[in-house]
Design an enzyme around this catalytic site. Structure first.
Site: not given
Ligand code: URA
Length: 245
Positions: A103-105, A191
């Site tokens: 998962l992105d930060r 995104k």
């Protein structure tokens, strides 16, 4: 399972195989109450009682945790500059754990952490199309044109458009607060899908992956072991995959 004592200790990450030999030599390990110094001694991982410096050890071949990942933490096993999701897993005994996918930060929510490489592979393999569900907050209202585009697949600059995805605007929620179901896991996928529709993702949370659903009682940063049923269901998910939405 019967394995060598040095492998048992090394699997738990207590020391490398050679470091373990030293521990044994120093008489720090007891097998069923008696000091054991021979690395090649066979132990039963379920039945034998093994202590290091008086502390009982518990052997897990595989460990499975779900983490409610908070923002600001990296989805990696190690990072020289930042804390990682593994730092948040309490009570782990295996040192070879890793997050299944990333998962992105700044993304929060469900992350599976295990050392079961074959399960990870079956969940992540591109051909399996395991479903992931995300809750998304956007900077503008999603509409039916966005829903159609998600359903058809979106050009996000890769070689191929995204696979059909589902964009839901749940009853009673604002059109900026949506649910998205995808069956692949491209870099920054959600995104980029919204960016291609001229919208920015302000907040992103993963709610589920295959059959595994984030436990609502876990606060951000909290984790727990998977139940036996969750593990079995997940293995089924990995084998079967999920039908594209
Ligand atoms: N899609 C994204 O854009 N980011 C994530 O972390 C997961 C899915």
């Amino acid at each position: 399972m019967r394995i060598r004592l040095d492998k048992y200790l090394a699997d738990l990450g207590i020391e490398s195989r050679s470091g373990v030999k030293n521990l044994l030599k120093k008489g720090r390990v007891r097998l069923n109450g008696a000091v054991q110094t021979r690395p090649e001694t066979k132990v039963d991982t379920d039945a034998d009682r093994i202590c290091l410096d008086g502390k009982v050890l518990t052997y897990h071949d595989y460990e499975y945790f779900m983490l409610n990942k908070p923002a600001g933490v990296v989805s990696a096993s190690r990072d020289p500059h930042s804390s990682t999701v593994l730092d948040l897993i309490g009570g782990k005994t295996r040192k070879d754990l890793f997050p299944v996918g990333r998962l992105d930060r700044d993304t929060v929510g469900l992350l599976l952490i295990t050392n079961d490489g074959s399960l990870a592979h079956s969940l992540l393999a591109p051909g399996r199309h395991v479903e992931k569900v995300y809750r998304v907050l956007l900077d503008g209202a999603a509409d039916s044109a966005d829903q159609e585009a998600f359903c058809e697949g979106i050009d996000i600059g890769d070689d191929t458009p995204t696979r059909p995805a589902v964009l839901e605007i749940p009853d009673g929620s604002r059109p900026e607060e949506v649910l998205v179901r995808i069956h692949e896991g491209r870099y920054h996928q959600i995104k980029r899908m919204f960016a291609a529709r001229g919208k920015q993702v302000l907040w992103l949370k993963r709610l589920s992956m295959g059959s595994l659903v984030l436990d609502g009682s876990l606060g951000e940063g909290e984790s727990r072991r998977l139940t036996g049923e969750e593990i079995e269901d997940l293995k089924g998910t990995g084998r079967r995959g999920s039908p594209p939405g």
